[in-house]
Design a protein around this motif. Structure first.
Motif, PDB file in Angstrom:
ATOM      1  N   VAL A  90      55.117  -2.157 -51.792  1.00  6.72           N
ATOM      2  CA  VAL A  90      55.781  -0.841 -51.861  1.00  6.72           C
ATOM      3  C   VAL A  90      54.967   0.129 -52.717  1.00  6.72           C
ATOM      4  CG1 VAL A  90      57.876   0.386 -52.553  1.00  6.72           C
ATOM      5  CG2 VAL A  90      58.042  -1.884 -51.500  1.00  6.72           C
ATOM      6  N   GLN A  91      54.441  -0.366 -53.834  1.00  6.11           N
ATOM      7  CA  GLN A  91      53.645   0.485 -54.730  1.00  6.11           C
ATOM      8  C   GLN A  91      52.405   1.025 -54.021  1.00  6.11           C
ATOM      9  OE1 GLN A  91      54.271   1.585 -57.841  1.00  6.11           O
ATOM     10  NE2 GLN A  91      52.334   2.715 -57.889  1.00  6.11           N
ATOM     11  N   LEU A  92      51.692   0.163 -53.310  1.00  2.00           N
ATOM     12  CA  LEU A  92      50.504   0.604 -52.584  1.00  2.00           C
ATOM     13  C   LEU A  92      50.861   1.642 -51.528  1.00  2.00           C
ATOM     14  CD1 LEU A  92      48.275  -2.557 -51.911  1.00  2.00           C
ATOM     15  CD2 LEU A  92      47.630  -0.500 -53.172  1.00  2.00           C
ATOM     16  N   THR A  93      51.961   1.395 -50.826  1.00  2.48           N
ATOM     17  CA  THR A  93      52.378   2.319 -49.768  1.00  2.48           C
ATOM     18  C   THR A  93      52.736   3.685 -50.333  1.00  2.48           C
ATOM     19  OG1 THR A  93      53.200   0.487 -48.410  1.00  2.48           O
ATOM     20  CG2 THR A  93      54.045   2.686 -47.923  1.00  2.48           C
ATOM     21  N   GLY A  94      53.626   3.697 -51.306  1.00  2.20           N
ATOM     22  CA  GLY A  94      54.070   4.976 -51.868  1.00  2.20           C
ATOM     23  C   GLY A  94      52.977   5.726 -52.589  1.00  2.20           C
ATOM     24  N   SER A  95      52.105   5.009 -53.304  1.00  2.00           N
ATOM     25  CA  SER A  95      51.058   5.683 -54.076  1.00  2.00           C
ATOM     26  C   SER A  95      50.015   6.325 -53.164  1.00  2.00           C
ATOM     27  CB  SER A  95      50.402   4.709 -55.055  1.00  2.00           C
ATOM     28  OG  SER A  95      49.720   3.674 -54.374  1.00  2.00           O
ATOM     29  N   TRP A  96      49.773   5.745 -51.979  1.00  2.00           N
ATOM     30  CA  TRP A  96      48.823   6.374 -51.040  1.00  2.00           C
ATOM     31  C   TRP A  96      49.308   7.767 -50.661  1.00  2.00           C
ATOM     32  CZ3 TRP A  96      48.077   8.919 -46.597  1.00  2.00           C
ATOM     33  CH2 TRP A  96      46.799   8.937 -46.036  1.00  2.00           C
ATOM     34  N   TYR A  97      50.566   7.848 -50.236  1.00  2.17           N
ATOM     35  CA  TYR A  97      51.121   9.163 -49.856  1.00  2.17           C
ATOM     36  C   TYR A  97      51.171  10.109 -51.047  1.00  2.17           C
ATOM     37  CZ  TYR A  97      52.656   7.185 -45.379  1.00  2.17           C
ATOM     38  OH  TYR A  97      52.702   6.600 -44.132  1.00  2.17           O
TER      39      TYR A  97
END
Length: 369
Positions: free
Chosen positions: A326-333
């Motif tokens: 989740v962290q990787l996903t949200g931080s990309w955006y």
């Protein structure tokens, strides 16, 4: 040394390279030193990772439909790939209800076209035919589907993926199983993939980012639906591992493999959005989503894969914990859309971080042979 430096200098064709998974795979292959050629019918979303990362300037870029046999054959014969990753498909369940014939021809005829070109080539090539976890006949049971379980589906999209697997199997037994054939083929199945750079319609993370970017609240249909969420780099590491092993081990030829997350990563849609909203910067879940009763098509309540075969035969296992996913996903955006960082650099940074974690956790593809 990721994947034992296997991809350095290799000629790799990616069909569907402009899509979400295809763009991530292309960036990763470029970082591994591969010469990448892409074949896709269009850039499917706006915005897109492919466009933001300016991938058209970094690889050999072809616009073409996998249903166009002559053009596909021309590109494959001209590029002369060592490896093919076939991802080109109609990937949206809701679209399949509106356009069933396009879904069937893209997913079934497109796959058959790739295999038919490969049937007649005369140089060594390994091909990974990528379908979906939706290829299984979903009985809503609580344990994971194995590669030997029944294929099929109650909807057009699932049926098209199951049919693509049947076409793969029949081509293998008719042609590719012969000892003197230069091509080796396998199929790979994964689902519930999330990550930065996805803007496809009717996908939960993409819907959230569109809404939150406009200071709106996203509507969700099935808040209690449980999914084994996995970051896009997880199945891609599986595909890349599979291609390496297939080239050196003929016993893998004609096999199918599931790639999924750790067992603890079964979470509801609401749980995912609560965590994702925090990474994006929302103050409360009230601003993140609202529940609507509008369910225009059938959605599975539970579907997960058993990945024991990949663990036992490839020694592949998922790399990330749920919070990391989740962290990787949200931080990309957040970094690309809010902080205006370069999309290609952010994607490369995430791949590098993922590889470093794989080294720490001694994943087989990140170890010395």
């Amino acid at each position: 040394m990721s994947f034992h430096n296997y991809y350095a200098g290799k000629r790799v064709l990616v069909t569907g390279h402009t899509g979400f998974k295809g763009a991530w795979l292309s960036v990763w292959l470029l970082s591994l030193g591969a010469k990448v050629c892409g074949f896709s019918k269009d850039i499917p979303t706006k915005p897109s990772l492919f466009a933001l990362a300016q991938l058209a300037t970094k690889l050999e870029h072809h616009i073409g439909d996998v249903r166009d046999f002559s053009l596909l054959k021309k590109v494959i014969h001209t590029f002369h790939p060592d490896i093919i990753f076939h991802l080109a498909a109609q990937p949206i369940v809701s679209f399949s209800y509106e356009n069933p014939l396009e879904t069937i021809t893209s997913n079934v005829t497109g796959t058959a076209n790739v295999l038919e070109v490969l049937r007649k080539i005369e140089w060594p090539c390994t091909a990974i035919i990528i379908t979906s976890d939706k290829c299984y006949d979903n009985l809503e049971w609580v344990w994971g589907y194995r590669e030997i379980d029944a294929l099929g589906g109650k909807d057009i999209y699932s049926g098209s993926k199951g049919a693509a697997e049947l076409i793969f199997r029949s081509y293998y037994y008719s042609f590719f199983c012969k000892a003197d054939h230069p091509v080796r083929v396998v199929s790979a199945r994964a689902g519930n993939v999330i990550g930065g750079g996805d803007w496809a319609s009717d996908r939960i993370v993409a819907d959230c980012i569109r809404a939150w970017g406009s200071n709106e609240t996203v509507e969700i249909r099935s808040p209690k639906a449980t999914r084994p969420w996995q970051h896009v780099l997880e199945p891609l590491s599986g595909y890349l591992t599979l291609a390496v092993d297939l080239a050196s081990n003929v016993k893998l030829n004609g096999q199918s493999y599931n790639f999924g997350p750790r067992a603890e990563q079964n979470h509801t849609v609401v749980e995912l959005l609560d965590e994702l909203g925090k990474v994006w910067g929302l103050a409360s879940s009230d601003k993140a989503y609202k529940i609507t009763a509008n369910i225009p098509f059938h959605e599975a309540g539970l579907l997960k894969l058993n990945c024991d075969k990949a663990l036992l035969e490839l020694r592949w296992e998922a790399n990330l914990f749920y919070q990391e996913c989740v962290q990787l996903t949200g931080s990309w955006y957040r970094d690309v859309l809010q902080k205006k960082q370069d999309a290609y650099e952010v994607t490369m940074k995430h791949i590098c971080n993922y590889e470093n974690l794989a080294s720490e956790r001694q994943r087989i593809w990140q170890q010395e042979r």
